[in-house]
Design a protein around this motif. Sequence first.
Motif, short mmCIF file in Angstrom:
data_model
loop_
_atom_site.label_atom_id
_atom_site.label_comp_id
_atom_site.label_asym_id
_atom_site.label_seq_id
_atom_site.Cartn_x
_atom_site.Cartn_y
_atom_site.Cartn_z
N ALA A 18 28.39 40.23 37.34
CA ALA A 18 28.37 41.73 37.14
C ALA A 18 28.82 42.32 38.36
CB ALA A 18 27.06 42.37 36.82
N ILE A 19 28.60 42.00 39.62
CA ILE A 19 28.92 42.54 40.77
C ILE A 19 30.27 41.87 41.00
CG2 ILE A 19 28.81 42.39 43.37
CD1 ILE A 19 25.79 42.35 42.99
N LEU A 214 32.98 42.99 49.52
CA LEU A 214 33.47 41.64 49.02
C LEU A 214 32.94 40.57 49.88
CD1 LEU A 214 37.40 42.18 48.43
CD2 LEU A 214 35.64 42.10 46.65
N GLY A 215 32.63 40.75 50.90
CA GLY A 215 31.98 39.41 51.75
C GLY A 215 30.50 39.28 51.67
N VAL A 248 32.71 44.46 33.14
CA VAL A 248 32.17 45.50 34.38
C VAL A 248 33.49 45.85 34.88
CG1 VAL A 248 31.11 45.67 36.57
CG2 VAL A 248 29.79 44.38 34.95
N ALA A 249 34.48 44.97 35.22
CA ALA A 249 35.77 45.50 35.59
C ALA A 249 36.31 46.52 34.79
CB ALA A 249 36.70 44.55 35.79
N THR A 250 36.04 46.37 33.36
CA THR A 250 36.90 47.61 32.68
C THR A 250 36.18 48.73 32.44
OG1 THR A 250 37.62 45.56 30.97
CG2 THR A 250 37.35 47.98 30.01
N LEU A 251 34.61 48.61 32.55
CA LEU A 251 33.76 49.82 32.69
C LEU A 251 33.96 50.39 33.78
CD1 LEU A 251 30.42 48.09 30.95
CD2 LEU A 251 32.37 49.88 29.88
N LEU A 252 34.27 49.70 35.05
CA LEU A 252 34.46 50.49 36.37
C LEU A 252 35.79 51.23 36.16
CD1 LEU A 252 33.19 47.84 39.17
CD2 LEU A 252 32.28 50.28 38.49
#
Length: 300
Positions: A18-19, A214-215, A248-252
Amino acid sequence: MKISSVGSDIALTAVAPAIWGSTYLVTTEFLPPGYPLTAAMLRALPAGLILLLIVRQLPFGIWWRRSFILGALNFSFFWAMLFISAYRLPGGVAATVGAIQPLIVVLIARSLIGTPVKPLAIIAALIGMAGVGLLVLTPSAALDPIGVIAGLAGAVSMAFGTVLTRRWAPPVSSLTVTAWQLTAGGLLLLPVALLLEPTLPVPTLANALGMAWLGLIGAAFTSVLWFRGIARIGPAIVAPLGFLSPLVATLLGWSVLGQSLTPLQIIGVVMVLTSVWLGQRAQMAPRTAAPVTAMPASGR
């Protein structure tokens, strides 16, 4: 393992993909364009070194070699391909290409650790791939050949890394496993990034915040959850959770970037969630095989 315990492990592991769904947004909106190898290295190495300072334990014996192999598969090569794909393709197309990974994991797990290939798991993977396609592919989506090849190569790399992490079963905590692999992956990327890419410009505040996310969160924290899940419930159960990343990428993109959400995408959302549910149902049938144990040091 009790069903309630498995359910808790699945829910906790699901936080990781999800993250990871934020990777495409952060890469395109916060990072300077044109530095895929440098971005991958900066995502892995600082996070790995920080975790090493926390665990204060270096690899030993055969785990030096295995840490670099797993670090290359799960981080160096995978993230290099991921960033190349993310830079050269729209985020949705990159996510669609990578969606083949759960299906690859099912097949590799059969060969390397003897996990049975269950028809329902294959059906679930195919439904998930179709759902991701509906989520993210649009008529204007560009199919850059290099980006597509990079996405496929990254999916295969992480699939092998996921299964080998389970097969070798490192005799240390998930935090330590993550520290070893992230550091090894970052070290492998360092000379390649220095040789093949120009010097990174002075980072802006947005660049620094993007790399920190990201890290520290998208690499260190999520990888601990992911490897913990692989160790406790196995790669075949963990892999379908990867479909949550493009979801999640689409929803963001819809909620943060103001992108539209069409009826077909809504159907894709339902298909992805159905795929994840079916994937868990397929793999959680009672098992009769002996549990996987760590291989002796001379095993490979």
